[in-house]
Write an enzyme that holds these catalytic residues in place. Sequence first.
Site, PDB file in Angstrom:
ATOM      1  N   PHE A  42       0.881  -1.170   0.000  1.00  0.00           N
ATOM      2  CA  PHE A  42       0.000   0.000   0.000  1.00  0.00           C
ATOM      3  C   PHE A  42       0.922   1.224   0.000  1.00  0.00           C
ATOM      4  CE2 PHE A  42      -2.502   3.189   2.348  1.00  0.00           C
ATOM      5  CZ  PHE A  42      -3.622   3.232   1.555  1.00  0.00           C
ATOM      6  N   PHE A  98      -8.782  -3.618   6.013  1.00  0.00           N
ATOM      7  CA  PHE A  98      -8.430  -3.172   4.656  1.00  0.00           C
ATOM      8  C   PHE A  98      -8.675  -4.233   3.582  1.00  0.00           C
ATOM      9  CE2 PHE A  98      -5.163  -0.701   7.259  1.00  0.00           C
ATOM     10  CZ  PHE A  98      -5.981   0.411   7.357  1.00  0.00           C
ATOM     11  N   ALA A 154       5.694 -10.695  14.952  1.00  0.00           N
ATOM     12  CA  ALA A 154       6.458 -10.546  13.706  1.00  0.00           C
ATOM     13  C   ALA A 154       7.936 -10.208  13.942  1.00  0.00           C
ATOM     14  CB  ALA A 154       5.800  -9.466  12.847  1.00  0.00           C
ATOM     15  N   LYS A 205      -8.476 -14.115  19.889  1.00  0.00           N
ATOM     16  CA  LYS A 205      -7.459 -13.918  20.943  1.00  0.00           C
ATOM     17  C   LYS A 205      -7.075 -12.449  21.050  1.00  0.00           C
ATOM     18  CE  LYS A 205      -3.902 -13.176  18.116  1.00  0.00           C
ATOM     19  NZ  LYS A 205      -2.918 -12.101  18.150  1.00  0.00           N
ATOM     20  N   ARG A 269       0.836  -6.091  20.423  1.00  0.00           N
ATOM     21  CA  ARG A 269       0.478  -4.669  20.309  1.00  0.00           C
ATOM     22  C   ARG A 269      -0.867  -4.377  20.978  1.00  0.00           C
ATOM     23  NH1 ARG A 269       1.093  -4.873  13.899  1.00  0.00           N
ATOM     24  NH2 ARG A 269      -0.264  -6.643  14.362  1.00  0.00           N
ATOM     25  N   LYS A 296      -1.398  -1.465  12.807  1.00  0.00           N
ATOM     26  CA  LYS A 296      -2.819  -1.375  13.127  1.00  0.00           C
ATOM     27  C   LYS A 296      -3.227  -2.370  14.202  1.00  0.00           C
ATOM     28  CE  LYS A 296      -3.481   1.716  10.019  1.00  0.00           C
ATOM     29  NZ  LYS A 296      -3.756   3.084  10.397  1.00  0.00           N
ATOM     30  N   GLN A 298      -6.033  -4.784  15.905  1.00  0.00           N
ATOM     31  CA  GLN A 298      -7.160  -5.577  15.423  1.00  0.00           C
ATOM     32  C   GLN A 298      -8.168  -5.877  16.541  1.00  0.00           C
ATOM     33  OE1 GLN A 298      -6.368  -7.269  11.646  1.00  0.00           O
ATOM     34  NE2 GLN A 298      -6.188  -5.132  12.219  1.00  0.00           N
TER      35      GLN A 298
HETATM   36  P1  NAD Z   1       0.354  -3.755  10.334  1.00  0.00           P
HETATM   37  O1  NAD Z   1      -0.345  -3.757  11.631  1.00  0.00           O
HETATM   38  O2  NAD Z   1       1.808  -3.486  10.325  1.00  0.00           O
HETATM   39  O3  NAD Z   1      -0.454  -2.679   9.453  1.00  0.00           O
HETATM   40  C1  NAD Z   1       0.106  -1.779   8.590  1.00  0.00           C
HETATM   41  C2  NAD Z   1      -0.172  -2.160   7.151  1.00  0.00           C
HETATM   42  O4  NAD Z   1      -1.461  -1.657   6.758  1.00  0.00           O
HETATM   43  C3  NAD Z   1       0.859  -1.499   6.238  1.00  0.00           C
HETATM   44  O5  NAD Z   1       1.288  -2.410   5.255  1.00  0.00           O
HETATM   45  C4  NAD Z   1       0.051  -0.380   5.614  1.00  0.00           C
HETATM   46  O6  NAD Z   1       0.525  -0.039   4.332  1.00  0.00           O
HETATM   47  C5  NAD Z   1      -1.300  -1.019   5.501  1.00  0.00           C
HETATM   48  N1  NAD Z   1      -2.362  -0.056   5.250  1.00  0.00           N
HETATM   49  C6  NAD Z   1      -2.586   1.129   5.860  1.00  0.00           C
HETATM   50  N2  NAD Z   1      -3.671   1.718   5.314  1.00  0.00           N
HETATM   51  C7  NAD Z   1      -4.141   0.892   4.356  1.00  0.00           C
HETATM   52  C8  NAD Z   1      -5.234   0.927   3.463  1.00  0.00           C
HETATM   53  N3  NAD Z   1      -6.093   1.950   3.460  1.00  0.00           N
HETATM   54  N4  NAD Z   1      -5.420  -0.112   2.612  1.00  0.00           N
HETATM   55  C9  NAD Z   1      -4.578  -1.177   2.627  1.00  0.00           C
HETATM   56  N5  NAD Z   1      -3.518  -1.274   3.451  1.00  0.00           N
HETATM   57  C10 NAD Z   1      -3.306  -0.253   4.310  1.00  0.00           C
HETATM   58  O7  NAD Z   1       0.060  -5.099   9.527  1.00  0.00           O
HETATM   59  P2  NAD Z   1       0.583  -6.582   9.860  1.00  0.00           P
HETATM   60  O8  NAD Z   1       1.300  -6.620  11.167  1.00  0.00           O
HETATM   61  O9  NAD Z   1       1.287  -7.067   8.641  1.00  0.00           O
HETATM   62  O10 NAD Z   1      -0.798  -7.373  10.096  1.00  0.00           O
HETATM   63  C11 NAD Z   1      -1.502  -8.018   9.061  1.00  0.00           C
HETATM   64  C12 NAD Z   1      -2.349  -9.115   9.684  1.00  0.00           C
HETATM   65  O11 NAD Z   1      -1.478 -10.087  10.271  1.00  0.00           O
HETATM   66  C13 NAD Z   1      -3.266  -8.630  10.811  1.00  0.00           C
HETATM   67  O12 NAD Z   1      -4.507  -9.286  10.728  1.00  0.00           O
HETATM   68  C14 NAD Z   1      -2.535  -9.055  12.077  1.00  0.00           C
HETATM   69  O13 NAD Z   1      -3.404  -9.325  13.165  1.00  0.00           O
HETATM   70  C15 NAD Z   1      -1.848 -10.325  11.619  1.00  0.00           C
HETATM   71  N6  NAD Z   1      -0.648 -10.692  12.392  1.00  0.00           N
HETATM   72  C16 NAD Z   1       0.239  -9.747  12.812  1.00  0.00           C
HETATM   73  C17 NAD Z   1       1.362 -10.140  13.534  1.00  0.00           C
HETATM   74  C18 NAD Z   1       2.371  -9.145  14.036  1.00  0.00           C
HETATM   75  O14 NAD Z   1       3.143  -9.468  14.960  1.00  0.00           O
HETATM   76  N7  NAD Z   1       2.445  -7.947  13.454  1.00  0.00           N
HETATM   77  C19 NAD Z   1       1.590 -11.488  13.789  1.00  0.00           C
HETATM   78  C20 NAD Z   1       0.683 -12.425  13.327  1.00  0.00           C
HETATM   79  C21 NAD Z   1      -0.445 -12.002  12.620  1.00  0.00           C
HETATM   80  P1  13P Z   2      -0.705  -8.135  18.163  1.00  0.00           P
HETATM   81  O1  13P Z   2      -1.466  -7.705  16.937  1.00  0.00           O
HETATM   82  O2  13P Z   2      -1.448  -7.897  19.427  1.00  0.00           O
HETATM   83  O3  13P Z   2       0.689  -7.565  18.185  1.00  0.00           O
HETATM   84  O4  13P Z   2      -0.522  -9.714  18.055  1.00  0.00           O
HETATM   85  C1  13P Z   2       0.379 -10.228  17.145  1.00  0.00           C
HETATM   86  C2  13P Z   2       0.112 -11.664  16.951  1.00  0.00           C
HETATM   87  O5  13P Z   2      -0.897 -12.015  16.375  1.00  0.00           O
HETATM   88  C3  13P Z   2       1.095 -12.616  17.513  1.00  0.00           C
HETATM   89  O6  13P Z   2       0.800 -13.933  17.165  1.00  0.00           O
END
Ligand code: NAD
Ligand code: 13P
Length: 342
Positions: A42, A98, A154, A205, A269, A296, A298
């Site tokens: 994005f 998104f 991550a 969760k 987060r 972001k 969730q």
């Molecule tokens: P993030 O929380 O880092 O979110 C930012 C992303 O959203 C960026 O790529 C940004 O460009 C994008 N964004 C912002 N505005 C937007 C728009 N209008 N349209 C489209 N994209 C837009 O994202 P993440 O950590 O990669 O999380 C993605 C999914 O993975 C989530 O459902 C999250 O719960 C899950 N997840 C995250 C983690 C973690 O530790 N971060 C771990 C496991 C699962």
């Molecule tokens: P948070 O979005 O609360 O950082 O959780 C990340 C996650 O899903 C770890 O497995």
Amino acid sequence: MTKERVCVIGSGNWGSAVGKIIAENVLKHSEIFEAEVRQWVFEEDFKGEKLTDVINRERENPKYLPGIKFTSNIRAVPDLVDASRDASVLVFVLPHQFVRGVCEKMKGAIAPNAKAISLIKGLEIKPEGVTLFSEEISRKLGINVAALSGANIADEVALERFCETTIGSRSEEDGELFFKLFNTNYFHVNVIRDYVGVELCGALKNVVAVGAGISDGLGYGSNTKAAIIRLGLMEMRKFGQTFFGSVEDTTFFESCGVADLITTCSGGRNRKVAEAFAKTGKPIDVLEKQMLNGQKLQGTLTAQEVHQFLSARKLTNEFPLFETVYRIIYENAPLESIVRDI
Ligand code: NAD
Ligand code: 13P
């Protein structure tokens, strides 16, 4: 044999960490996958430059995963149609707010035999019912969609610290393909059939983690947090069994179940921002902006969506922890109700 062409849709914190794994694994399994991985980013400005240009030059996403280098076979692409053109393996890894609209744009571009996997932790909740993102994507694109979820913060995965994850796949063949795409010596994949349970755990969760963060903000300590985790696990199971009869108990013992609850309630987060909410009283959206640099949350949104869904069915009383988290965040309920009302 035609090789699989992989496209990663999303490039946030987790999107970047899994992009790194995927780019390395396609080179290890070059008999199956094409070497180039395209990643839809994005587009945004980063210090006066386009983020995609910075990623492609520096081999790093300095906004969402600073300090971690990618192999040179992953290419950041700002246009969704260009990124997904002729892709046969789609990895959805976006914040759940998104996802809407993304599938429509990609529809004509992807390969006819495409398959997908959703790493999204959230639910598509509409007044008429709850939909899993894997099912929503499957319906919109007309393809099989698996789910991946686990105890996977991550930043830790990107540093190659050992952890496990769970893939839920109805198709054994797709399960094997996704195992090869994701498994490494530090990121252990277990493939199961219960994709519904995998995805539900990942979404719900996050609501429990908000509750754990509120408890931390109040200084209640480890025993209280453990109680919130246990009650949360029970509500996750009840939600699955009430609205998706097919969820299996064993799924809660996978990485996507109890392990993800533990990690998110300690290092995630959602927990961190909820703790700050309890300590400062600042609105969640303000804290998200101040503390997460574009990443972001969730869990708060999912709490609201779950509340709307339960409320339409007059079932909020059956899920006191989910409901209390909602009322504290959105209705100014006292913070202390996180123990009093659950
Ligand atoms: P993030 O929380 O880092 O979110 C930012 C992303 O959203 C960026 O790529 C940004 O460009 C994008 N964004 C912002 N505005 C937007 C728009 N209008 N349209 C489209 N994209 C837009 O994202 P993440 O950590 O990669 O999380 C993605 C999914 O993975 C989530 O459902 C999250 O719960 C899950 N997840 C995250 C983690 C973690 O530790 N971060 C771990 C496991 C699962
Ligand atoms: P948070 O979005 O609360 O950082 O959780 C990340 C996650 O899903 C770890 O497995």
